[in-house]
Design a protein around this motif. Structure first.
Motif, PDB file in Angstrom:
ATOM      1  N   PRO A   1      45.515   9.202  10.427  1.00 36.90           N
ATOM      2  CA  PRO A   1      46.547   9.625   9.489  1.00 36.90           C
ATOM      3  C   PRO A   1      46.676   9.087   8.106  1.00 36.90           C
ATOM      4  CG  PRO A   1      47.900   8.720  11.111  1.00 36.90           C
ATOM      5  CD  PRO A   1      46.419   8.769  11.690  1.00 36.90           C
ATOM      6  N   ILE A   2      46.356   7.740   8.190  1.00 36.88           N
ATOM      7  CA  ILE A   2      46.289   6.950   6.949  1.00 36.88           C
ATOM      8  C   ILE A   2      45.037   7.481   5.883  1.00 36.88           C
ATOM      9  CG2 ILE A   2      45.953   4.728   5.790  1.00 36.88           C
ATOM     10  CD1 ILE A   2      47.716   3.510   8.199  1.00 36.88           C
ATOM     11  N   ILE A   3      43.819   7.239   6.726  1.00 38.46           N
ATOM     12  CA  ILE A   3      42.515   7.843   5.851  1.00 38.46           C
ATOM     13  C   ILE A   3      42.740   9.182   5.574  1.00 38.46           C
ATOM     14  CG2 ILE A   3      40.136   7.918   6.287  1.00 38.46           C
ATOM     15  CD1 ILE A   3      40.195   5.375   7.514  1.00 38.46           C
TER      16      ILE A   3
ATOM     17  N   GLN B   1      42.910  13.483   1.623  1.00 37.01           N
ATOM     18  CA  GLN B   1      43.539  14.649   1.313  1.00 37.01           C
ATOM     19  C   GLN B   1      44.217  14.402  -0.215  1.00 37.01           C
ATOM     20  OE1 GLN B   1      45.930  16.044   4.147  1.00 37.01           O
ATOM     21  NE2 GLN B   1      44.441  16.103   5.617  1.00 37.01           N
ATOM     22  N   ASP B   2      44.938  13.456  -0.493  1.00 34.17           N
ATOM     23  CA  ASP B   2      45.559  13.238  -1.879  1.00 34.17           C
ATOM     24  C   ASP B   2      44.662  13.077  -3.045  1.00 34.17           C
ATOM     25  OD1 ASP B   2      48.086  13.378  -0.535  1.00 34.17           O
ATOM     26  OD2 ASP B   2      48.503  11.147  -0.878  1.00 34.17           O
ATOM     27  N   THR B   3      43.309  12.352  -2.751  1.00 31.16           N
ATOM     28  CA  THR B   3      42.519  12.359  -3.708  1.00 31.16           C
ATOM     29  C   THR B   3      41.662  13.498  -3.932  1.00 31.16           C
ATOM     30  OG1 THR B   3      41.930   9.834  -2.706  1.00 31.16           O
ATOM     31  CG2 THR B   3      40.205  10.891  -4.203  1.00 31.16           C
ATOM     32  N   SER B   4      41.439  14.385  -2.849  1.00 33.06           N
ATOM     33  CA  SER B   4      40.718  15.599  -3.075  1.00 33.06           C
ATOM     34  C   SER B   4      41.395  16.682  -3.755  1.00 33.06           C
ATOM     35  CB  SER B   4      40.384  16.036  -1.794  1.00 33.06           C
ATOM     36  OG  SER B   4      41.306  16.622  -0.893  1.00 33.06           O
ATOM     37  N   GLY B   5      42.949  16.264  -3.819  1.00 31.49           N
ATOM     38  CA  GLY B   5      43.881  17.191  -4.419  1.00 31.49           C
ATOM     39  C   GLY B   5      44.094  16.981  -5.986  1.00 31.49           C
ATOM     40  N   VAL B   6      43.395  15.893  -6.545  1.00 22.79           N
ATOM     41  CA  VAL B   6      43.543  15.863  -8.207  1.00 22.79           C
ATOM     42  C   VAL B   6      42.629  16.670  -8.683  1.00 22.79           C
ATOM     43  CG1 VAL B   6      43.113  14.001  -9.852  1.00 22.79           C
ATOM     44  CG2 VAL B   6      44.124  13.184  -7.577  1.00 22.79           C
ATOM     45  N   GLY B   7      42.904  17.368  -9.760  1.00 26.45           N
ATOM     46  CA  GLY B   7      42.400  18.372 -10.461  1.00 26.45           C
ATOM     47  C   GLY B   7      41.143  17.599 -11.265  1.00 26.45           C
TER      48      GLY B   7
ATOM     49  N   ARG C   1      34.955  21.834  -3.394  1.00 26.71           N
ATOM     50  CA  ARG C   1      35.114  20.537  -4.245  1.00 26.71           C
ATOM     51  C   ARG C   1      36.051  19.653  -3.300  1.00 26.71           C
ATOM     52  NH1 ARG C   1      38.502  17.605  -6.845  1.00 26.71           N
ATOM     53  NH2 ARG C   1      40.175  19.191  -6.732  1.00 26.71           N
ATOM     54  N   ALA C   2      37.092  20.100  -2.965  1.00 26.27           N
ATOM     55  CA  ALA C   2      38.099  19.315  -2.054  1.00 26.27           C
ATOM     56  C   ALA C   2      37.432  18.837  -0.914  1.00 26.27           C
ATOM     57  CB  ALA C   2      39.367  20.213  -1.851  1.00 26.27           C
ATOM     58  N   GLU C   3      36.801  19.590  -0.078  1.00 29.40           N
ATOM     59  CA  GLU C   3      36.128  19.055   1.087  1.00 29.40           C
ATOM     60  C   GLU C   3      35.078  17.921   0.814  1.00 29.40           C
ATOM     61  OE1 GLU C   3      35.836  22.893   3.966  1.00 29.40           O
ATOM     62  OE2 GLU C   3      34.570  22.858   2.320  1.00 29.40           O
ATOM     63  N   PHE C   4      34.518  18.235  -0.270  1.00 27.45           N
ATOM     64  CA  PHE C   4      33.183  17.213  -0.696  1.00 27.45           C
ATOM     65  C   PHE C   4      33.987  15.757  -1.285  1.00 27.45           C
ATOM     66  CE2 PHE C   4      30.961  15.395  -4.553  1.00 27.45           C
ATOM     67  CZ  PHE C   4      29.876  15.081  -3.779  1.00 27.45           C
ATOM     68  N   ILE C   5      34.901  15.772  -1.892  1.00 23.59           N
ATOM     69  CA  ILE C   5      35.601  14.737  -2.170  1.00 23.59           C
ATOM     70  C   ILE C   5      36.546  14.059  -1.068  1.00 23.59           C
ATOM     71  CG2 ILE C   5      37.664  13.889  -3.606  1.00 23.59           C
ATOM     72  CD1 ILE C   5      35.003  14.612  -5.199  1.00 23.59           C
ATOM     73  N   GLU C   6      36.991  14.955  -0.174  1.00 24.10           N
ATOM     74  CA  GLU C   6      37.742  14.284   0.773  1.00 24.10           C
ATOM     75  C   GLU C   6      36.787  13.592   1.896  1.00 24.10           C
ATOM     76  OE1 GLU C   6      40.764  15.768   4.629  1.00 24.10           O
ATOM     77  OE2 GLU C   6      40.261  17.029   3.005  1.00 24.10           O
TER      78      GLU C   6
ATOM     79  N   GLN D   1      36.836   9.584   2.515  1.00 24.35           N
ATOM     80  CA  GLN D   1      37.024   9.142   3.989  1.00 24.35           C
ATOM     81  C   GLN D   1      36.017   7.997   4.193  1.00 24.35           C
ATOM     82  OE1 GLN D   1      36.362  12.930   6.434  1.00 24.35           O
ATOM     83  NE2 GLN D   1      38.514  12.850   6.441  1.00 24.35           N
ATOM     84  N   HIS D   2      34.718   8.084   3.669  1.00 20.52           N
ATOM     85  CA  HIS D   2      33.657   6.913   3.720  1.00 20.52           C
ATOM     86  C   HIS D   2      34.102   5.720   2.993  1.00 20.52           C
ATOM     87  CE1 HIS D   2      30.285  10.083   4.878  1.00 20.52           C
ATOM     88  NE2 HIS D   2      30.703   9.182   5.999  1.00 20.52           N
ATOM     89  N   VAL D   3      34.611   5.864   1.808  1.00 25.52           N
ATOM     90  CA  VAL D   3      35.231   4.817   1.181  1.00 25.52           C
ATOM     91  C   VAL D   3      36.268   4.097   1.583  1.00 25.52           C
ATOM     92  CG1 VAL D   3      36.127   4.008  -1.073  1.00 25.52           C
ATOM     93  CG2 VAL D   3      34.343   5.527  -1.366  1.00 25.52           C
ATOM     94  N   ASP D   4      37.180   4.863   2.287  1.00 24.21           N
ATOM     95  CA  ASP D   4      38.299   4.142   3.071  1.00 24.21           C
ATOM     96  C   ASP D   4      37.956   3.610   4.204  1.00 24.21           C
ATOM     97  OD1 ASP D   4      40.065   4.714   0.846  1.00 24.21           O
ATOM     98  OD2 ASP D   4      40.657   6.729   1.787  1.00 24.21           O
TER      99      ASP D   4
END
Length: 183
Positions: free
Chosen positions: A45-47, A52-58, A96-101, A105-108
């Motif tokens: 849930p943390i990652i 999800q928050d990162t991918s939600g940024v416009g 775009r959201a799935e790509f960023i998410e 996930q890899h970064v985290d």
């Protein structure tokens, strides 16, 4: 070597490699965080929330206005610039959201993410998130430099079946958190 659709970034993205990092003297990335991601009731849930928050940024791209002052800048919209179009639609299988998410996930989980850039001619047309532990940097000297000074000359992607695919430096975008064990 350019990455082509028929060779398949899909082929690169669908397998897990064993890696050949030891041959090149590069530390192998730990996959422990990724392996725990789906099964750890705390880590997941943390990652997931962070990604999800990162991918939600416009995403916005701006051109300077006539005065070059920030308040005069003009937003560039989808259909007006190929960079905007590519980032909003990175590939046929991911928004775009799935790509960023996926990248986040890899970064985290392992501290870095790698993005495969697919080209048609010299124009980037698709972006694919691929597991960073499947890539090994290829280092080489530049003419006239001491042998002990090595520079990145490419990448080697290793699939589960052992197939190694050489990639050019421009084919991979690497985003890393600082790591004292792997500067």
């Amino acid at each position: 070597m350019r990455v082509r659709s028929e060779r398949g970034p899909q082929n690169l993205a669908r397998t897990r490699g064993s890696g050949v990092s030891a041959w090149f003297g590069t530390p192998k990335l730990p996959t422990t965080g990724v392996e725990r991601y789906g099964s750890d009731p705390t880590l997941f849930p943390i990652i997931s929330a962070l990604a999800q928050d990162t991918s939600g940024v416009g995403f916005h791209l701006y051109a300077p206005g006539p005065t070059k002052r920030p308040e005069d800048r003009e937003e560039i919209f989808e259909g007006e610039h190929p960079c905007v179009d590519l980032f909003l639609n990175p590939n046929p299988f991911h928004s775009r959201a799935e790509f960023i998410e996926g990248s986040q996930q890899h970064v985290d989980s392992v501290g870095e993410t790698t993005i495969l850039v697919e080209y048609v001619g010299s124009v980037p047309v698709r972006l694919w998130t691929i597991p960073p532990w499947k890539l090994t940097p290829v280092k080489g000297g530049i003419i006239g430099t001491p042998a002990k000074r090595k520079f990145l000359t490419g990448w080697l992607y290793t699939a589960d079946d052992g197939e190694r695919v050489p990639l050019e430096v421009k084919d991979i975008i690497q985003i890393k958190l600082p790591n004292p064990a792997d500067p």
